[in-house]
Scaffold this active site. Structure first.
Site, PDB file in Angstrom:
ATOM      1  N   HIS A 111       3.734  -2.240   9.895  1.00 24.53           N
ATOM      2  CA  HIS A 111       3.831  -3.632   9.447  1.00 24.53           C
ATOM      3  C   HIS A 111       5.306  -4.010   9.560  1.00 24.53           C
ATOM      4  CE1 HIS A 111       0.461  -2.108   6.931  1.00 24.53           C
ATOM      5  NE2 HIS A 111      -0.026  -3.325   6.977  1.00 24.53           N
ATOM      6  N   ASP A 114       7.345  -2.811   6.682  1.00 27.32           N
ATOM      7  CA  ASP A 114       7.492  -1.351   6.501  1.00 27.32           C
ATOM      8  C   ASP A 114       8.797  -0.880   7.115  1.00 27.32           C
ATOM      9  OD1 ASP A 114       4.750  -1.391   5.886  1.00 27.32           O
ATOM     10  OD2 ASP A 114       4.159  -0.606   7.857  1.00 27.32           O
TER      11      ASP A 114
HETATM   12  C1  XLS Z   1      -5.446  -1.885   3.948  1.00 26.07           C
HETATM   13  C2  XLS Z   1      -5.416  -1.802   5.391  1.00 26.07           C
HETATM   14  C3  XLS Z   1      -4.032  -1.925   6.026  1.00 26.07           C
HETATM   15  C4  XLS Z   1      -4.193  -2.290   7.469  1.00 26.07           C
HETATM   16  C5  XLS Z   1      -2.995  -2.885   8.095  1.00 26.07           C
HETATM   17  O1  XLS Z   1      -6.416  -1.519   3.310  1.00 26.07           O
HETATM   18  O2  XLS Z   1      -6.045  -0.628   5.790  1.00 26.07           O
HETATM   19  O3  XLS Z   1      -3.321  -0.748   5.856  1.00 26.07           O
HETATM   20  O4  XLS Z   1      -4.601  -1.205   8.222  1.00 26.07           O
HETATM   21  O5  XLS Z   1      -2.576  -4.047   7.478  1.00 26.07           O
END
Ligand code: XLS
Ligand code: NI
Ligand code: NI
Length: 449
Positions: A111, A114
């Site tokens: 993300h 991140d």
């Molecule tokens: C949350 C999601 C997130 C997505 C990406 O539950 O799994 O991690 O994979 O935004």
């Protein structure tokens, strides 16, 4: 101000851990693969080509083990490598790429927030992101590790508390649009093969304050604008929707694959999207992992996998590493049946348990996940090739292969023509067993033979 060069390449963050090698099923080395042998062929592709493993930055490099009852337990040295947040972000990224290489993962996923710290304004956040993305690009070039997908975090910052594109305030919609524009830009800059839309807080808590129709219209408008922008800049990656039924909101609009297919078709967006299916999201929706894969695959919309698992006794997204050979073999049987994942891969959207505080735990977790998928791939390939289940399924539908059954499938039959048949020679159908218990026994035999 972000400094240009702050990383010390000489530092080995996972000192003492070698590049993880394949040693075979008899090995007792906890830091070796027992099944994942990247260059080994399964059918006409290597394991590496089938599985295209990815590492999730948010869990493996931003996860601290914090939960609603207590703070983080997982402390990494690189987090205190500098007082400047952008410099720390770069050293952290050095550690991440060292890990990708040592574990032998060809891809990573992130993300925007991140990898780089959020600033006081969008302009400052974008500037931080650019600095870290430049660093990521050089690390990708140096290591050969590629970007499976990028995405935007539209759920952590308080401004998104009532959703991003489904927020009742158009100001927040605009902010989210600007953020996603930038996230697509940097994904393209890093050669990302896909771009993911997970709904985050796109849902509602109570209908007392919600206009469901307008919120769904806004979500569709947002996705449409993303499609337009990708076309405009020539972004070639595949757009993926990641369904999830609940958490953080009580009701998420992207509930499951079937709901999303209906949604995308309603707004004429289905040509532009495939699915990123997450095991734990499937089970939260009351489905099996394999069910979600089948629904996407049968619609030609199977895109990628977020590989993890929940806990049967806990009703939320626990994001654990899966070591369930049976569940993954069933999933792989369906994935192979639909011709694999294309530009997708298996991204470990999974985190260490709170008490798993050693650096080695990160290796054990991924080795287990990769080995279980590799074992599942081998088993599924053998099972599909031998065809015991597929032949059984084909035989079960054989009455549709010719005669009036074929006429039904090809649209040649009518209620009248079928009535005539039943009143005439066909009469009463005979009962044909579904053979479920026989097939369940056969599956166990195939798994453990
Ligand atoms: C949350 C999601 C997130 C997505 C990406 O539950 O799994 O991690 O994979 O935004
Ligand atoms: Ni996910
Ligand atoms: Ni998830």
């Amino acid at each position: 101000m972000a400094k240009a060069t702050t990383t010390t390449k000489a530092v080995e963050h996972f000192a003492g851990v070698p590049k993880i090698a394949y040693e075979g099923p008899k090995s007792n080395n906890p830091l070796a693969f027992k099944h994942y042998n990247a260059s080994e062929k399964v059918g006409d592709k290597t394991m590496a080509e089938h599985l295209r493993f990815g590492i999730a930055y948010w869990h493996s490099f931003r996860g601290t083990g914090a939960d609603p009852f207590g703070p983080g337990t997982i402390v990494r040295k690189w987090e205190s490598s500098s007082k400047d947040a952008v410099s720390v972000a770069k050293v952290r990224m050095d550690a991440a790429f060292e890990f990708y290489q040592k574990i032998g993962a060809p891809f990573w996923c992130f993300h925007d927030r991140d990898i780089a710290p959020e600033g006081a304004s969008l302009a400052e956040s974008n500037k931080n992101l650019d600095a870290v993305v430049a660093h990521a690009k050089s690390l990708q070039q140096a290591t050969g590790v590629k970007l499976l997908w990028g995405t935007a975090n539209l759920f952590s910052n308080p401004r998104f508390m009532c959703g991003a594109s489904t927020n009742p305030d158009a100001h927040v919609f605009a902010y989210a649009a600007a953020q996603v524009k930038k996230a697509i830009d940097v994904t393209q800059e890093l050669g990302g093969e896909n771009y993911v839309f997970w709904g985050g807080r796109e849902g509602y808590e109570t209908l007392l304050n919600t206009n469901l129709k307008r919120e769904q219209d806004h979500l569709a408008r947002f996705l449409g604008l993303a499609v337009d922008y990708a076309k405009k800049i020539g972004f070639k990656g595949q757009f993926l929707i990641e369904p999830k039924p609940k958490e953080p909101t009580k009701h998420q609009y992207d509930f499951d694959v079937a709901t999303c297919i209906g949604f995308l078709r309603t707004y004429g967006l289905h040509k532009y999207f495939k699915f990123n299916i997450e095991t734990n999201h499937a089970t939260l929706a009351g489905h099996t992992f394999q069910h979600e894969i089948e629904v996407a695959g049968s619609a030609g919309m199977l895109g990628s996998i977020d590989a993890n698992t929940g806990d049967l006794l806990v009703g939320w997204d626990t994001d654990q590493f899966s070591t369930d050979t049976k569940e993954l073999t069933l999933a792989m049987m369906s994935i192979l049946k639909y011709g694999g994942l294309g530009s997708g891969g298996f991204n470990f959207d999974a985190k260490l348990r709170r008490p798993s505080t050693d650096l080695a735990d990160l290796f054990h977790a991924h080795i287990g996940g990769m080995d279980t998928y590799a074992q599942a791939l081998k088993l599924a390939h053998r099972i599909n090739t031998e065809g015991k289940f597929s032949n059984h399924v084909a035989a079960r539908y054989a009455t549709y292969d010719s005669g009036y059954g074929k006429d039904i499938e090809t649209g040649k039959a009518s209620f009248e023509s079928l009535e005539k048949l039943v009143l005439g020679a066909l009469g009463e159908p005979t009962l044909k067993s579904g053979k479920q218990e026989y097939l369940e026994n056969l599956l166990n035999q195939e798994l453990f033979r």
